[in-house]
Design a protein around this motif. Structure first.
Motif, mmCIF file in Angstrom:
data_model
loop_
_atom_site.group_PDB
_atom_site.id
_atom_site.type_symbol
_atom_site.label_atom_id
_atom_site.label_comp_id
_atom_site.label_asym_id
_atom_site.label_seq_id
_atom_site.Cartn_x
_atom_site.Cartn_y
_atom_site.Cartn_z
ATOM 1 N N PHE A 57 16.171 13.461 -32.835
ATOM 2 C CA PHE A 57 17.360 13.057 -32.081
ATOM 3 C C PHE A 57 18.265 14.277 -31.920
ATOM 4 O O PHE A 57 18.653 14.909 -32.905
ATOM 5 C CB PHE A 57 18.114 11.954 -32.806
ATOM 6 C CG PHE A 57 19.342 11.472 -32.069
ATOM 7 C CD1 PHE A 57 19.229 10.609 -30.988
ATOM 8 C CD2 PHE A 57 20.612 11.901 -32.451
ATOM 9 C CE1 PHE A 57 20.359 10.178 -30.309
ATOM 10 C CE2 PHE A 57 21.737 11.467 -31.770
ATOM 11 C CZ PHE A 57 21.613 10.601 -30.695
ATOM 12 N N LEU A 58 18.592 14.627 -30.687
ATOM 13 C CA LEU A 58 19.444 15.774 -30.384
ATOM 14 C C LEU A 58 20.858 15.304 -30.057
ATOM 15 O O LEU A 58 21.041 14.362 -29.288
ATOM 16 C CB LEU A 58 18.897 16.547 -29.192
ATOM 17 C CG LEU A 58 17.715 17.496 -29.425
ATOM 18 C CD1 LEU A 58 17.120 17.906 -28.086
ATOM 19 C CD2 LEU A 58 18.154 18.727 -30.201
ATOM 20 N N TYR A 59 21.825 15.985 -30.646
ATOM 21 C CA TYR A 59 23.209 15.693 -30.266
ATOM 22 C C TYR A 59 23.971 16.997 -30.078
ATOM 23 O O TYR A 59 23.675 18.011 -30.689
ATOM 24 C CB TYR A 59 23.907 14.776 -31.270
ATOM 25 C CG TYR A 59 24.213 15.369 -32.618
ATOM 26 C CD1 TYR A 59 25.401 16.053 -32.855
ATOM 27 C CD2 TYR A 59 23.331 15.216 -33.692
ATOM 28 C CE1 TYR A 59 25.708 16.564 -34.108
ATOM 29 C CE2 TYR A 59 23.619 15.726 -34.948
ATOM 30 C CZ TYR A 59 24.817 16.409 -35.145
ATOM 31 O OH TYR A 59 25.114 16.922 -36.386
ATOM 32 N N LYS A 60 24.956 16.942 -29.216
ATOM 33 C CA LYS A 60 25.744 18.110 -28.852
ATOM 34 C C LYS A 60 27.156 17.957 -29.393
ATOM 35 O O LYS A 60 27.703 16.851 -29.410
ATOM 36 C CB LYS A 60 25.772 18.261 -27.325
ATOM 37 C CG LYS A 60 25.947 19.671 -26.826
ATOM 38 C CD LYS A 60 25.635 19.748 -25.330
ATOM 39 C CE LYS A 60 25.606 21.197 -24.870
ATOM 40 N NZ LYS A 60 25.245 21.300 -23.442
ATOM 41 N N GLY A 61 27.759 19.073 -29.819
ATOM 42 C CA GLY A 61 29.148 19.039 -30.230
ATOM 43 C C GLY A 61 29.347 19.298 -31.707
ATOM 44 O O GLY A 61 28.448 19.774 -32.417
ATOM 45 N N SER A 62 30.544 18.966 -32.172
ATOM 46 C CA SER A 62 30.969 19.268 -33.534
ATOM 47 C C SER A 62 30.084 18.599 -34.579
ATOM 48 O O SER A 62 29.522 17.524 -34.362
ATOM 49 C CB SER A 62 32.419 18.792 -33.723
ATOM 50 O OG SER A 62 32.793 18.853 -35.080
ATOM 51 N N TYR A 63 30.004 19.256 -35.736
ATOM 52 C CA TYR A 63 29.247 18.690 -36.859
ATOM 53 C C TYR A 63 29.967 17.506 -37.499
ATOM 54 O O TYR A 63 29.384 16.824 -38.351
ATOM 55 C CB TYR A 63 29.002 19.762 -37.919
ATOM 56 C CG TYR A 63 28.223 20.953 -37.413
ATOM 57 C CD1 TYR A 63 27.102 20.787 -36.615
ATOM 58 C CD2 TYR A 63 28.622 22.249 -37.738
ATOM 59 C CE1 TYR A 63 26.384 21.884 -36.144
ATOM 60 C CE2 TYR A 63 27.910 23.348 -37.267
ATOM 61 C CZ TYR A 63 26.793 23.155 -36.469
ATOM 62 O OH TYR A 63 26.089 24.237 -36.008
ATOM 63 N N ASN A 64 31.197 17.255 -37.102
ATOM 64 C CA ASN A 64 31.932 16.111 -37.656
ATOM 65 C C ASN A 64 31.231 14.789 -37.374
ATOM 66 O O ASN A 64 31.434 13.804 -38.087
ATOM 67 C CB ASN A 64 33.357 16.054 -37.086
ATOM 68 C CG ASN A 64 34.219 17.202 -37.570
ATOM 69 O OD1 ASN A 64 33.965 17.772 -38.632
ATOM 70 N ND2 ASN A 64 35.233 17.562 -36.796
ATOM 71 N N GLN A 65 30.414 14.764 -36.317
ATOM 72 C CA GLN A 65 29.719 13.530 -35.960
ATOM 73 C C GLN A 65 28.387 13.373 -36.684
ATOM 74 O O GLN A 65 27.662 12.403 -36.466
ATOM 75 C CB GLN A 65 29.473 13.496 -34.452
ATOM 76 C CG GLN A 65 28.684 14.687 -33.927
ATOM 77 C CD GLN A 65 28.607 14.737 -32.421
ATOM 78 O OE1 GLN A 65 28.197 13.774 -31.786
ATOM 79 N NE2 GLN A 65 29.021 15.852 -31.837
ATOM 80 N N SER A 66 28.062 14.332 -37.563
ATOM 81 C CA SER A 66 26.760 14.339 -38.226
ATOM 82 C C SER A 66 26.456 13.030 -38.941
ATOM 83 O O SER A 66 25.380 12.443 -38.771
ATOM 84 C CB SER A 66 26.689 15.498 -39.224
ATOM 85 O OG SER A 66 25.499 15.452 -39.964
ATOM 86 N N ALA A 67 27.387 12.546 -39.763
ATOM 87 C CA ALA A 67 27.136 11.329 -40.544
ATOM 88 C C ALA A 67 26.847 10.141 -39.629
ATOM 89 O O ALA A 67 25.924 9.351 -39.890
ATOM 90 C CB ALA A 67 28.331 11.026 -41.443
ATOM 91 N N ASP A 68 27.616 10.008 -38.544
ATOM 92 C CA ASP A 68 27.396 8.886 -37.621
ATOM 93 C C ASP A 68 26.044 9.006 -36.926
ATOM 94 O O ASP A 68 25.340 8.003 -36.735
ATOM 95 C CB ASP A 68 28.521 8.845 -36.575
ATOM 96 C CG ASP A 68 29.850 8.428 -37.170
ATOM 97 O OD1 ASP A 68 29.845 7.756 -38.216
ATOM 98 O OD2 ASP A 68 30.884 8.791 -36.580
ATOM 99 N N ARG A 69 25.668 10.228 -36.533
ATOM 100 C CA ARG A 69 24.387 10.416 -35.852
ATOM 101 C C ARG A 69 23.212 10.136 -36.786
ATOM 102 O O ARG A 69 22.184 9.584 -36.360
ATOM 103 C CB ARG A 69 24.283 11.848 -35.304
ATOM 104 C CG ARG A 69 25.338 12.207 -34.278
ATOM 105 C CD ARG A 69 25.377 11.226 -33.140
ATOM 106 N NE ARG A 69 26.350 11.592 -32.123
ATOM 107 C CZ ARG A 69 26.890 10.753 -31.261
ATOM 108 N NH1 ARG A 69 26.554 9.469 -31.306
ATOM 109 N NH2 ARG A 69 27.760 11.161 -30.367
#
Length: 268
Positions: free
Chosen positions: A210-222
């Motif tokens: 799963f690829l996501y773009k942007g800040s690492y702050n969203q890591s836990a949610d992703r």
């Protein structure tokens, strides 16, 4: 044409500092005579030697090599000197070609990453991937970067260019089973080629990606989204999930350009 030149004239003519000219005299390469007023006076033989010194210095020869050559100048020594320089140039070309390949590889990887589609789940097949790792507990973004630098320092004889490495950080499957998603337990480099110099392996198999773009702050949610997808689609987690930082702060300081890939080895 004059028979003798003062040190200032020679310095201006050849673009060589007077300190260098004095050094050449001190080591015995040049032997200017002294005029009546004590000034150094360089003759045509000195100028001839300066031509050779300038040319050989441009070819990366040391002053010791040049001194030895001038003291034993012959066709055999000239041929040997030129052969030595050819070998040095070939070595430099080899290093440059290797550096070019590294840069081209990183360029291609960044172009591919920048054009990647984010926000979708895919299953990818991978062979065994040899890695180097550093065990540590990480709860903040800046701690990951520090841990990666420590890992690089530990293996700098194997990892020369940190910017051209696949860098990751892994969670613990035991933590996830306890509902803990915000703690990474180790960072790692995926080695480019198969080698005996590794300390763990990402096993061959099927990996949910799963690829996501942007800040690492969203890591836990992703990561939670990824785990929910695994459960909803009947997959089973086989190993510790991890993130790979495809575009990170070695490439850009704009957090909106960061690209992170979550991978989890799974079975049906």
């Amino acid at each position: 044409m004059k028979d003798y030149y003062k040190i200032g004239e020679i310095s201006n003519l050849y673009g060589i500092g007077v300190d260098s000219l004095r050094y050449y005299e001190r080591i015995g390469v040049l032997k200017p005579r002294r005029g009546e007023n004590g000034y150094r006076m360089y003759n045509l033989k000195d100028i001839y030697k300066l031509n050779i010194i300038r040319d050989l210095r441009q070819l990366n020869f040391s002053m010791e090599q040049i001194k030895n050559y001038l003291a034993h100048q012959s066709i055999d020594n000239t041929l040997a000197l030129l052969q030595e320089e050819i070998e040095w140039i070939q070595g430099q070309l080899k290093k440059l070609r290797s550096t070019e390949q590294i840069i081209q590889s990183r360029l291609n990887a960044l172009l591919t990453a920048r054009n990647s589609t984010t926000g979708i789940f895919t299953v990818k097949a991978f062979p065994d991937r040899m890695c180097l790792r550093l065990n540590t507990n990480i709860t903040r973004d800046e701690e990951i970067d520090f841990a990666i630098k420590k890992l690089h320092h530990k293996h700098e004889n194997k990892i020369y260019d940190i910017g051209n490495q696949s860098i990751g950080a892994a969670l613990s499957i035991d933590d996830l089973n306890k509902g803990i998603t915000g703690v990474f337990r180790y960072v790692f480099f995926i080695l480019k080629e198969k080698t005996k110099e590794y300390d763990f392996i990402l096993p061959a198999g099927q990996y949910l990606s799963f690829l996501y773009k942007g800040s690492y702050n969203q890591s836990a949610d992703r990561i939670k989204e990824t785990l929910s997808y695994i459960e909803e689609n009947g997959y089973h987690i086989l190993d510790d999930p991890f993130e790979l930082y495809q575009i990170h702060n070695h490439d850009t300081m704009l957090k909106e350009e960061f690209l992170t890939e979550i991978q989890v080895r799974i079975s049906e």
